[in-house]
Design a protein around this motif. Structure first.
Motif, mmCIF file in Angstrom:
data_model
loop_
_atom_site.group_PDB
_atom_site.id
_atom_site.type_symbol
_atom_site.label_atom_id
_atom_site.label_comp_id
_atom_site.label_asym_id
_atom_site.label_seq_id
_atom_site.Cartn_x
_atom_site.Cartn_y
_atom_site.Cartn_z
ATOM 1 N N UNK A 131 0.939 -1.020 0.117
ATOM 2 C CA UNK A 131 0.049 0.120 0.103
ATOM 3 C C UNK A 131 0.839 1.120 0.057
ATOM 4 N N UNK A 132 1.966 1.162 0.791
ATOM 5 C CA UNK A 132 2.843 2.362 0.727
ATOM 6 C C UNK A 132 3.555 2.688 -0.346
ATOM 7 N N UNK A 133 3.799 1.577 -1.188
ATOM 8 C CA UNK A 133 4.355 2.018 -2.597
ATOM 9 C C UNK A 133 3.571 2.988 -3.206
ATOM 10 N N UNK A 134 2.285 2.887 -3.047
ATOM 11 C CA UNK A 134 1.341 3.766 -3.836
ATOM 12 C C UNK A 134 1.249 5.059 -3.232
ATOM 13 N N UNK A 135 1.327 5.216 -1.748
ATOM 14 C CA UNK A 135 1.145 6.325 -1.058
ATOM 15 C C UNK A 135 2.447 7.212 -0.835
ATOM 16 N N UNK A 136 3.515 6.273 -0.617
ATOM 17 C CA UNK A 136 5.093 6.873 -0.290
ATOM 18 C C UNK A 136 5.041 7.674 1.010
ATOM 19 N N UNK A 137 4.498 7.109 2.253
ATOM 20 C CA UNK A 137 4.454 7.779 3.299
ATOM 21 C C UNK A 137 5.821 7.641 3.956
ATOM 22 N N UNK A 138 6.491 8.116 4.941
ATOM 23 C CA UNK A 138 7.540 7.833 5.563
ATOM 24 C C UNK A 138 7.426 7.099 6.914
ATOM 25 N N UNK A 139 6.213 7.116 7.243
ATOM 26 C CA UNK A 139 5.742 6.333 8.535
ATOM 27 C C UNK A 139 4.819 5.175 8.349
ATOM 28 N N UNK A 140 5.061 4.057 8.716
ATOM 29 C CA UNK A 140 4.005 2.924 8.766
ATOM 30 C C UNK A 140 3.833 2.421 10.049
ATOM 31 N N UNK A 141 2.748 2.224 10.320
ATOM 32 C CA UNK A 141 2.263 1.691 11.845
ATOM 33 C C UNK A 141 1.438 0.319 11.709
ATOM 34 N N UNK A 142 1.665 -0.695 12.475
ATOM 35 C CA UNK A 142 0.675 -1.990 12.376
ATOM 36 C C UNK A 142 0.404 -2.084 13.952
ATOM 37 N N UNK A 143 -1.170 -2.516 14.123
ATOM 38 C CA UNK A 143 -1.189 -2.934 15.344
ATOM 39 C C UNK A 143 -2.410 -4.087 15.260
ATOM 40 N N UNK A 144 -2.590 -4.980 16.145
ATOM 41 C CA UNK A 144 -3.571 -5.768 16.362
ATOM 42 C C UNK A 144 -4.336 -5.710 17.732
ATOM 43 N N UNK A 145 -3.891 -4.365 18.354
ATOM 44 C CA UNK A 145 -4.472 -4.047 19.587
ATOM 45 C C UNK A 145 -3.800 -4.489 20.823
ATOM 46 N N UNK A 146 -2.838 -5.513 20.557
ATOM 47 C CA UNK A 146 -1.927 -6.157 21.706
ATOM 48 C C UNK A 146 -0.679 -5.664 21.250
ATOM 49 N N UNK A 147 -0.040 -5.769 20.182
ATOM 50 C CA UNK A 147 1.269 -5.400 19.691
ATOM 51 C C UNK A 147 1.218 -4.447 18.799
ATOM 52 N N UNK A 148 1.934 -3.285 18.994
ATOM 53 C CA UNK A 148 1.939 -2.068 18.075
ATOM 54 C C UNK A 148 3.275 -2.054 17.286
ATOM 55 N N UNK A 149 3.417 -1.552 16.188
ATOM 56 C CA UNK A 149 4.722 -1.516 15.478
ATOM 57 C C UNK A 149 4.811 -0.491 14.745
ATOM 58 N N UNK A 150 5.982 0.293 14.809
ATOM 59 C CA UNK A 150 6.023 1.776 14.179
ATOM 60 C C UNK A 150 7.240 1.628 13.494
ATOM 61 N N UNK A 151 7.240 1.967 12.257
ATOM 62 C CA UNK A 151 8.518 2.099 11.479
ATOM 63 C C UNK A 151 8.625 3.501 10.795
ATOM 64 N N UNK A 152 9.694 3.971 10.338
ATOM 65 C CA UNK A 152 9.864 5.030 9.590
ATOM 66 C C UNK A 152 10.843 4.873 8.529
ATOM 67 N N UNK A 153 10.882 5.218 7.246
ATOM 68 C CA UNK A 153 11.479 5.214 6.178
ATOM 69 C C UNK A 153 12.880 5.844 6.397
ATOM 70 N N UNK A 170 1.564 13.763 16.895
ATOM 71 C CA UNK A 170 1.434 14.038 15.591
ATOM 72 C C UNK A 170 2.474 15.031 14.998
ATOM 73 N N UNK A 171 2.981 15.947 16.003
ATOM 74 C CA UNK A 171 3.713 17.026 15.769
ATOM 75 C C UNK A 171 5.237 16.265 15.449
ATOM 76 N N UNK A 172 5.628 15.204 16.319
ATOM 77 C CA UNK A 172 6.886 14.592 16.298
ATOM 78 C C UNK A 172 6.907 14.046 14.434
ATOM 79 N N UNK A 173 5.591 13.596 14.221
ATOM 80 C CA UNK A 173 5.324 12.627 13.025
ATOM 81 C C UNK A 173 5.688 13.658 11.644
ATOM 82 N N UNK A 174 5.141 14.835 12.181
ATOM 83 C CA UNK A 174 5.553 15.921 10.920
ATOM 84 C C UNK A 174 6.810 16.442 11.095
ATOM 85 N N UNK A 175 7.583 16.360 12.191
ATOM 86 C CA UNK A 175 8.921 17.224 12.111
ATOM 87 C C UNK A 175 9.847 16.389 11.827
#
Length: 176
Positions: A131-153, A170-175
């Motif tokens: 999906x991110x190949x289309x959107x090209x965001x710098x951040x991806x986050x995955x969660x199943x409510x128990x485990x949360x993963x956050x990655x930055x390109x 949100x501020x840190x995400x933008x900065x």
């Protein structure tokens, strides 16, 4: 609370009245959801981002709790979040669970949710990366409510992602 470490009981009092299918305690702050039972017995939840009632599945439960966590604890503006965003990948229609936008309406993060019973594995990351190949965001986050993963390109190598311990405000995400 930046990255919850322990389960918190998030069962809403109405849940016990409606016989929710998945009452696994989530590692997210509690949130009061608007739930209703349809005449056919199905349960729906009101999604404030989509402004409509949707089926209350285990994955939707995670989405609603996670979006409330982002808006409440990490100050993500609800007007800059969208659920079930349509896109096309290799000519096939797809939907991203949640996309976060900056003030110019450019996507800056994409989030994929799974039900608590679904393990977060390489297949889940492959899905969000497609999906991110289309959107090209710098951040991806995955969660199943128990485990949360956050990655930055990595800016020097956009296809290389670095895991982060915390989900940024949100501020840190933008900065970054």
């Amino acid at each position: 609370m930046r990255h919850p470490e322990r389960p918190i009981n998030t069962v809403n009092p109405i849940d016990s009245l409606i016989a929710v299918t998945d009452s696994t305690p989530l590692r997210l702050p509690p949130v009061r959801l608007q739930l209703r039972r349809q005449p056919d017995g199905t349960v729906q939840v009101f999604d404030p981002l989509r402004r409509r009632w949707v089926a209350y599945t285990p994955e939707e439960r995670v989405r609603q709790h996670f979006v409330a966590f982002l808006a409440g604890a990490l100050h993500y503006p609800p007007g800059r979040m969208a659920n079930e965003v349509s896109l096309s990948h290799n000519g096939r229609p797809r939907r991203c669970d949640t996309v976060i936008y900056d003030a110019s309406a450019h996507p800056v993060a994409i989030i994929e949710y799974k039900a608590p019973s679904v393990a977060i594995n390489a297949n889940v990351f492959d899905q969000i990366l497609r999906y991110n190949m289309v959107l090209g965001t710098r951040w991806i986050i995955v969660s199943n409510g128990l485990d949360h993963y956050c990655c930055k390109a990595d800016p020097s190598e956009p296809s290389d992602y670095r895991f982060h311990h915390d989900i940024p405000s949100y501020i840190e995400l933008l900065q970054s």
